[in-house]
Design a protein around this motif. Sequence first.
Motif, PDB file in Angstrom:
ATOM      1  N   THR A  43     -18.849 -14.910  -3.705  1.00 40.93           N
ATOM      2  CA  THR A  43     -18.675 -14.609  -2.243  1.00 40.93           C
ATOM      3  C   THR A  43     -18.632 -13.142  -2.036  1.00 40.93           C
ATOM      4  O   THR A  43     -18.834 -12.863  -0.817  1.00 40.93           O
ATOM      5  CB  THR A  43     -17.392 -15.699  -1.570  1.00 40.93           C
ATOM      6  OG1 THR A  43     -16.325 -14.947  -2.840  1.00 40.93           O
ATOM      7  CG2 THR A  43     -17.435 -16.958  -1.852  1.00 40.93           C
ATOM      8  N   THR A  44     -18.251 -12.573  -2.922  1.00 37.17           N
ATOM      9  CA  THR A  44     -18.188 -10.819  -2.515  1.00 37.17           C
ATOM     10  C   THR A  44     -19.381 -10.429  -1.881  1.00 37.17           C
ATOM     11  O   THR A  44     -19.283  -9.784  -0.757  1.00 37.17           O
ATOM     12  CB  THR A  44     -17.693 -10.089  -3.815  1.00 37.17           C
ATOM     13  OG1 THR A  44     -16.460 -10.745  -4.374  1.00 37.17           O
ATOM     14  CG2 THR A  44     -17.676  -8.640  -3.683  1.00 37.17           C
ATOM     15  N   GLY A  53     -17.433 -11.521  10.135  1.00 36.35           N
ATOM     16  CA  GLY A  53     -16.599 -11.959   8.786  1.00 36.35           C
ATOM     17  C   GLY A  53     -15.251 -11.348   9.131  1.00 36.35           C
ATOM     18  O   GLY A  53     -14.625 -11.210  10.184  1.00 36.35           O
ATOM     19  N   HIS A  54     -14.710 -10.924   7.932  1.00 39.39           N
ATOM     20  CA  HIS A  54     -13.279 -10.102   8.196  1.00 39.39           C
ATOM     21  C   HIS A  54     -13.325  -9.016   9.215  1.00 39.39           C
ATOM     22  O   HIS A  54     -12.301  -8.413   9.585  1.00 39.39           O
ATOM     23  CB  HIS A  54     -12.623  -9.754   6.733  1.00 39.39           C
ATOM     24  CG  HIS A  54     -12.484 -10.878   6.184  1.00 39.39           C
ATOM     25  ND1 HIS A  54     -11.151 -11.641   6.321  1.00 39.39           N
ATOM     26  CD2 HIS A  54     -13.168 -11.544   4.902  1.00 39.39           C
ATOM     27  CE1 HIS A  54     -11.197 -12.700   5.367  1.00 39.39           C
ATOM     28  NE2 HIS A  54     -12.485 -12.614   4.946  1.00 39.39           N
ATOM     29  N   ASN A  78     -19.605 -11.575   1.735  1.00 38.88           N
ATOM     30  CA  ASN A  78     -18.597 -11.053   2.410  1.00 38.88           C
ATOM     31  C   ASN A  78     -18.879  -9.455   2.732  1.00 38.88           C
ATOM     32  O   ASN A  78     -18.708  -9.141   3.994  1.00 38.88           O
ATOM     33  CB  ASN A  78     -17.006 -11.412   1.900  1.00 38.88           C
ATOM     34  CG  ASN A  78     -16.508 -12.534   1.862  1.00 38.88           C
ATOM     35  OD1 ASN A  78     -16.856 -13.276   2.840  1.00 38.88           O
ATOM     36  ND2 ASN A  78     -15.837 -12.874   0.741  1.00 38.88           N
ATOM     37  N   ARG A  79     -19.161  -8.973   1.743  1.00 41.51           N
ATOM     38  CA  ARG A  79     -19.812  -7.570   1.976  1.00 41.51           C
ATOM     39  C   ARG A  79     -20.862  -7.433   3.111  1.00 41.51           C
ATOM     40  O   ARG A  79     -20.699  -6.517   3.843  1.00 41.51           O
ATOM     41  CB  ARG A  79     -20.126  -6.779   0.589  1.00 41.51           C
ATOM     42  CG  ARG A  79     -19.132  -6.599  -0.110  1.00 41.51           C
ATOM     43  CD  ARG A  79     -19.461  -5.899  -1.435  1.00 41.51           C
ATOM     44  NE  ARG A  79     -20.074  -4.643  -0.848  1.00 41.51           N
ATOM     45  CZ  ARG A  79     -19.552  -3.405  -1.534  1.00 41.51           C
ATOM     46  NH1 ARG A  79     -18.849  -3.338  -2.436  1.00 41.51           N
ATOM     47  NH2 ARG A  79     -19.932  -2.339  -0.843  1.00 41.51           N
ATOM     48  N   SER A 124     -16.448 -18.006   2.532  1.00 42.15           N
ATOM     49  CA  SER A 124     -15.583 -17.828   1.305  1.00 42.15           C
ATOM     50  C   SER A 124     -14.885 -19.241   1.011  1.00 42.15           C
ATOM     51  O   SER A 124     -14.984 -19.405  -0.118  1.00 42.15           O
ATOM     52  CB  SER A 124     -14.615 -16.866   1.729  1.00 42.15           C
ATOM     53  OG  SER A 124     -15.283 -15.389   1.721  1.00 42.15           O
ATOM     54  N   THR A 125     -14.317 -19.762   1.873  1.00 38.98           N
ATOM     55  CA  THR A 125     -13.566 -21.007   1.676  1.00 38.98           C
ATOM     56  C   THR A 125     -14.577 -22.207   1.366  1.00 38.98           C
ATOM     57  O   THR A 125     -14.161 -22.963   0.197  1.00 38.98           O
ATOM     58  CB  THR A 125     -12.641 -21.492   2.772  1.00 38.98           C
ATOM     59  OG1 THR A 125     -11.958 -20.064   3.319  1.00 38.98           O
ATOM     60  CG2 THR A 125     -11.740 -22.633   2.722  1.00 38.98           C
ATOM     61  N   ALA A 154     -14.418 -15.451   9.785  1.00 38.56           N
ATOM     62  CA  ALA A 154     -13.705 -14.672   9.049  1.00 38.56           C
ATOM     63  C   ALA A 154     -13.871 -15.370   7.696  1.00 38.56           C
ATOM     64  O   ALA A 154     -14.079 -14.735   6.566  1.00 38.56           O
ATOM     65  CB  ALA A 154     -12.354 -14.248   9.205  1.00 38.56           C
ATOM     66  N   ASP A 155     -13.416 -16.574   7.632  1.00 35.56           N
ATOM     67  CA  ASP A 155     -13.164 -17.292   6.263  1.00 35.56           C
ATOM     68  C   ASP A 155     -14.065 -18.579   5.760  1.00 35.56           C
ATOM     69  O   ASP A 155     -14.036 -19.008   4.685  1.00 35.56           O
ATOM     70  CB  ASP A 155     -11.786 -17.753   6.076  1.00 35.56           C
ATOM     71  CG  ASP A 155     -10.900 -16.610   6.100  1.00 35.56           C
ATOM     72  OD1 ASP A 155     -11.174 -15.682   5.590  1.00 35.56           O
ATOM     73  OD2 ASP A 155     -10.008 -16.544   7.086  1.00 35.56           O
ATOM     74  N   LEU A 158     -21.442  -9.684   5.481  1.00 39.06           N
ATOM     75  CA  LEU A 158     -20.860  -9.879   6.698  1.00 39.06           C
ATOM     76  C   LEU A 158     -20.265  -8.614   7.177  1.00 39.06           C
ATOM     77  O   LEU A 158     -20.133  -8.350   8.300  1.00 39.06           O
ATOM     78  CB  LEU A 158     -19.954 -11.080   6.683  1.00 39.06           C
ATOM     79  CG  LEU A 158     -20.614 -12.605   6.406  1.00 39.06           C
ATOM     80  CD1 LEU A 158     -19.727 -13.624   6.036  1.00 39.06           C
ATOM     81  CD2 LEU A 158     -21.335 -12.956   7.404  1.00 39.06           C
ATOM     82  N   ILE A 159     -19.284  -8.148   6.540  1.00 41.07           N
ATOM     83  CA  ILE A 159     -18.314  -6.905   6.911  1.00 41.07           C
ATOM     84  C   ILE A 159     -19.249  -5.927   7.306  1.00 41.07           C
ATOM     85  O   ILE A 159     -19.251  -5.090   8.627  1.00 41.07           O
ATOM     86  CB  ILE A 159     -17.600  -6.507   5.833  1.00 41.07           C
ATOM     87  CG1 ILE A 159     -16.599  -7.449   5.788  1.00 41.07           C
ATOM     88  CG2 ILE A 159     -17.040  -5.086   6.259  1.00 41.07           C
ATOM     89  CD1 ILE A 159     -15.574  -7.335   4.457  1.00 41.07           C
TER      90      ILE A 159
END
Length: 83
Positions: A61-62, A74-75, A65-66, A18-19, A14-15, A68-69
């Motif tokens: 990172t957006t 990810g999230h 993350n998009r 990004s982190t 998940a992180d 991955l989702i």
Amino acid sequence: MVPWRSALKVALAADTISTAVMEVIDNTAMLTIPGAMDAGIAYILFREALARSLALAFIITTPANRWLISHGKGHAVVHQYHH
């Protein structure tokens, strides 16, 4: 209850990206902006450098993350445990 190994995998999925990106950009900004490392938290230079670096990290990172989702990673993985 989620088993320990599964929880660890979910947290990392998940992180991590990004982190990691946020930390690299933030540390780079603080090191390259003259005086930012020496400025205390009460100084506008410190706060501005931090705000700009985090804004840049968000922009970078957006899309990751998009992606991955949208691929169930990810999230998106975390949400199945909220129900």
